[in-house]
Design a protein around this motif. Sequence first.
Motif, PDB file in Angstrom:
ATOM      1  N   ILE A  63     -59.059 -12.727 -53.831  1.00 44.24           N
ATOM      2  CA  ILE A  63     -58.290 -11.969 -55.087  1.00 44.24           C
ATOM      3  C   ILE A  63     -58.320 -13.289 -56.206  1.00 44.24           C
ATOM      4  N   ARG A  64     -57.768 -14.470 -55.727  1.00 45.32           N
ATOM      5  CA  ARG A  64     -57.476 -15.225 -56.773  1.00 45.32           C
ATOM      6  C   ARG A  64     -58.985 -15.769 -57.503  1.00 45.32           C
ATOM      7  N   LEU A  65     -60.004 -15.771 -56.494  1.00 42.88           N
ATOM      8  CA  LEU A  65     -61.347 -15.851 -57.175  1.00 42.88           C
ATOM      9  C   LEU A  65     -61.737 -14.972 -58.442  1.00 42.88           C
ATOM     10  N   ALA A  66     -61.645 -13.730 -57.604  1.00 42.33           N
ATOM     11  CA  ALA A  66     -62.131 -12.536 -58.558  1.00 42.33           C
ATOM     12  C   ALA A  66     -61.143 -12.701 -60.060  1.00 42.33           C
ATOM     13  N   PHE A  67     -59.920 -12.927 -60.074  1.00 43.06           N
ATOM     14  CA  PHE A  67     -59.299 -13.202 -61.044  1.00 43.06           C
ATOM     15  C   PHE A  67     -59.818 -14.227 -62.017  1.00 43.06           C
TER      16      PHE A  67
END
Length: 223
Positions: A63-67
Amino acid sequence: MKSRNLKTNIILSFFAVICVVVVSVAILGYYIINSNVIQRAQRQIKNDLKVARWAYNTEIDRIRLAFNLVGPSNDMDKLKDQIGLDYISVVDKNDLPTIKSEVVRAAFEGKALAATRIIGPEELKNMGRSLYQKSVIEIKPTPKARPTERKILDSAMAAGYAKPLFDNAGHVRAVMYGGKIINRDSELVDKIRSFVFENKMYEGRPTGTVTIFLDDVRIATNV
């Protein structure tokens, strides 16, 4: 006659000593083996929990990477589906009085943050009726479970991320946040099981199962 009684007593004494030695060795052996088995089992459990935590944290990292790869969009629903989230939104400081998320509040301080949080029923309903209905879990009577009069669990566990959006002066102008609801997330527990137990099977069944609890309610499981 006395000689025979003496021999009998000696034999019985030796037999008693042998019995004591055998029993003592058996008890000692059992204790050592049992202690070793328990210690090995405890080490294995600790290692399994470490792997499970790592597998769970990879979901938060995803999720962090996607954001970090996307920004606010005119079609947030489409963006939500593209990066595999259950909710996503952008809020500014005018929304602060109504924001319950500690993750979002922390992001307004200028720091991106990933965390697991509990979302209450009212906040879930504000996110959308369908998301609320997806998260609700019926509480069924279970042996040895903690007594409760509740019939449903209508709070949700979520893996979320929030990042600040800065203006040209370097001040936080808004926060973009989103996350994935853990309730009923069979894909997540299956992923954790594959890491921990390597999808090993015994007599056609998995050798291990994974359950995520909120309090003592199973919110995601492959039992």
